[in-house]
Design an enzyme around this catalytic site. Structure first.
Site, PDB file in Angstrom:
ATOM      1  N   GLY A   1       0.424  -1.494  -0.037  1.00 45.58           N
ATOM      2  CA  GLY A   1      -0.336  -0.087   0.024  1.00 45.58           C
ATOM      3  C   GLY A   1       0.977   1.279   0.134  1.00 45.58           C
TER       4      GLY A   1
ATOM      5  N   ASP B   1      -4.878   1.409  10.800  1.00 44.58           N
ATOM      6  CA  ASP B   1      -5.547   1.276  11.717  1.00 44.58           C
ATOM      7  C   ASP B   1      -5.948   0.826  12.914  1.00 44.58           C
ATOM      8  OD1 ASP B   1      -9.094   0.548  11.492  1.00 44.58           O
ATOM      9  OD2 ASP B   1      -8.913  -1.093  10.261  1.00 44.58           O
TER      10      ASP B   1
ATOM     11  N   GLY C   1      -3.341  -0.442  14.348  1.00 39.46           N
ATOM     12  CA  GLY C   1      -2.124   0.316  14.653  1.00 39.46           C
ATOM     13  C   GLY C   1      -1.189  -0.984  14.551  1.00 39.46           C
TER      14      GLY C   1
ATOM     15  N   ASP D   1       0.752   3.508   4.555  1.00 35.63           N
ATOM     16  CA  ASP D   1      -0.103   3.986   3.773  1.00 35.63           C
ATOM     17  C   ASP D   1      -1.633   4.671   4.953  1.00 35.63           C
ATOM     18  OD1 ASP D   1      -0.656   1.159   4.100  1.00 35.63           O
ATOM     19  OD2 ASP D   1      -2.052   1.182   2.363  1.00 35.63           O
TER      20      ASP D   1
ATOM     21  N   LYS E   1      -6.032   6.203  10.929  1.00 39.57           N
ATOM     22  CA  LYS E   1      -7.750   5.815  10.469  1.00 39.57           C
ATOM     23  C   LYS E   1      -7.712   5.510  12.519  1.00 39.57           C
ATOM     24  CE  LYS E   1      -9.935   2.518   8.710  1.00 39.57           C
ATOM     25  NZ  LYS E   1     -10.439   1.841   7.137  1.00 39.57           N
TER      26      LYS E   1
HETATM   27  P1  IMP Z   1      -3.787  -2.460  11.302  1.00 42.96           P
HETATM   28  O1  IMP Z   1      -2.504  -3.425  11.381  1.00 42.96           O
HETATM   29  O2  IMP Z   1      -4.746  -2.707  12.285  1.00 42.96           O
HETATM   30  O3  IMP Z   1      -3.188  -0.602  11.336  1.00 42.96           O
HETATM   31  O4  IMP Z   1      -4.072  -1.843   9.334  1.00 42.96           O
HETATM   32  C1  IMP Z   1      -2.735  -1.902   8.822  1.00 42.96           C
HETATM   33  C2  IMP Z   1      -3.060  -2.265   7.502  1.00 42.96           C
HETATM   34  O5  IMP Z   1      -4.820  -2.542   7.210  1.00 42.96           O
HETATM   35  C3  IMP Z   1      -2.960  -0.766   6.164  1.00 42.96           C
HETATM   36  O6  IMP Z   1      -1.413  -1.116   5.770  1.00 42.96           O
HETATM   37  C4  IMP Z   1      -3.643  -1.551   5.278  1.00 42.96           C
HETATM   38  O7  IMP Z   1      -3.551  -2.535   4.531  1.00 42.96           O
HETATM   39  C5  IMP Z   1      -5.255  -1.931   5.746  1.00 42.96           C
HETATM   40  N1  IMP Z   1      -6.200  -1.580   5.356  1.00 42.96           N
HETATM   41  C6  IMP Z   1      -6.557  -0.399   7.093  1.00 42.96           C
HETATM   42  N2  IMP Z   1      -7.705   0.010   6.929  1.00 42.96           N
HETATM   43  C7  IMP Z   1      -7.374  -0.011   5.222  1.00 42.96           C
HETATM   44  C8  IMP Z   1      -8.362   0.737   4.365  1.00 42.96           C
HETATM   45  O8  IMP Z   1      -9.216   1.727   4.509  1.00 42.96           O
HETATM   46  N3  IMP Z   1      -8.121   0.346   2.994  1.00 42.96           N
HETATM   47  C9  IMP Z   1      -7.653  -0.115   2.621  1.00 42.96           C
HETATM   48  N4  IMP Z   1      -6.838  -0.564   3.528  1.00 42.96           N
HETATM   49  C10 IMP Z   1      -7.041  -0.906   4.810  1.00 42.96           C
HETATM   50 MG    MG Z   2      -1.988  -1.686   4.454  1.00 45.69          MG
END
Ligand code: IMP
Ligand code: MG
Length: 179
Positions: free
Chosen positions: A41, A100, A102, A97, A128
């Site tokens: 991403g 979410d 984390g 990118d 986010k």
């Molecule tokens: P985390 O580990 O939950 O913070 O997720 C992060 C990863 O989830 C990012 O690098 C994205 O690949 C994916 N992700 C989370 N939210 C979105 C979104 O709204 N659109 C696209 N990819 C997302």
């Molecule tokens: Mg990603």
């Protein structure tokens, strides 16, 4: 068909990237930086960001997965591609990118710190916040949103839409699952 609502135009994105790059260039003035993007991403954001930096950089990527085998795993995330550059004693900036929950950033940060860098900071284009599960610190956050599934500018929904020059929110038709 997915329904796309515009969130950020290419001009909005340019402004956000420029502001982030100015802060990073000021904070690391007189030093150099290893910029590591998280695949896939971050590839578009990283390529814009580094072209606005006014300090010397080395660039690499690392891969993360929540399920595949990897060389370092921490929490729910595994490192599927470690950085190829030796980061020992260097200042590292991890570029994502979107943050979410984390979990990705926290886990990969742990993997990187084990490689002996001088410092590790984080930069994410989208912060986010609604589903955050960790106390991850985002040193350079581009654009805050509360919720929603976003695509474009590197972000995908089932590998689609990464190439869009703006950021959009995907609204699925009622008979489709939520992403
Ligand atoms: P985390 O580990 O939950 O913070 O997720 C992060 C990863 O989830 C990012 O690098 C994205 O690949 C994916 N992700 C989370 N939210 C979105 C979104 O709204 N659109 C696209 N990819 C997302
Ligand atoms: Mg990603």
């Amino acid at each position: 068909m997915d329904n796309l609502t515009p969130i950020l135009s290419p001009e909005d994105i340019e402004g956000i990237v420029t502001r982030l790059a100015d802060r990073i260039s000021a904070d690391y003035r007189g030093r150099s930086l290893v910029v590591i993007g998280i695949l896939k991403g971050a590839f578009i954001f990283l390529s814009d960001l580094v072209r606005h930096l006014r300090i010397p950089v080395e660039i690499d990527f690392m891969g993360a997965s929540s399920y595949a085998d990897g060389s370092c795993s921490s929490g729910r995330v595994m490192l599927t591609k470690p950085p190829g550059i030796d980061i020992r004693g260097k200042d590292v900036l991890v570029v994502e990118d979107i943050i979410d929950t984390g979990q990705t950033l926290v886990s990969l940060g742990d993997c990187l710190k084990a490689l002996g860098p001088r410092s590790v900071r984080t930069c994410a284009f989208i912060d986010k916040r609604e589903r955050r599960e960790t106390s991850v610190s985002i040193d350079y956050a581009g654009y805050p949103v509360e919720s929603g599934f976003l695509v474009g500018y590197g972000l995908d929904y089932a590998e689609k839409y990464r190439q869009l020059p703006g950021i959009f929110e995907v609204k699925l038709t009622p008979n489709e699952d939520k992403p």
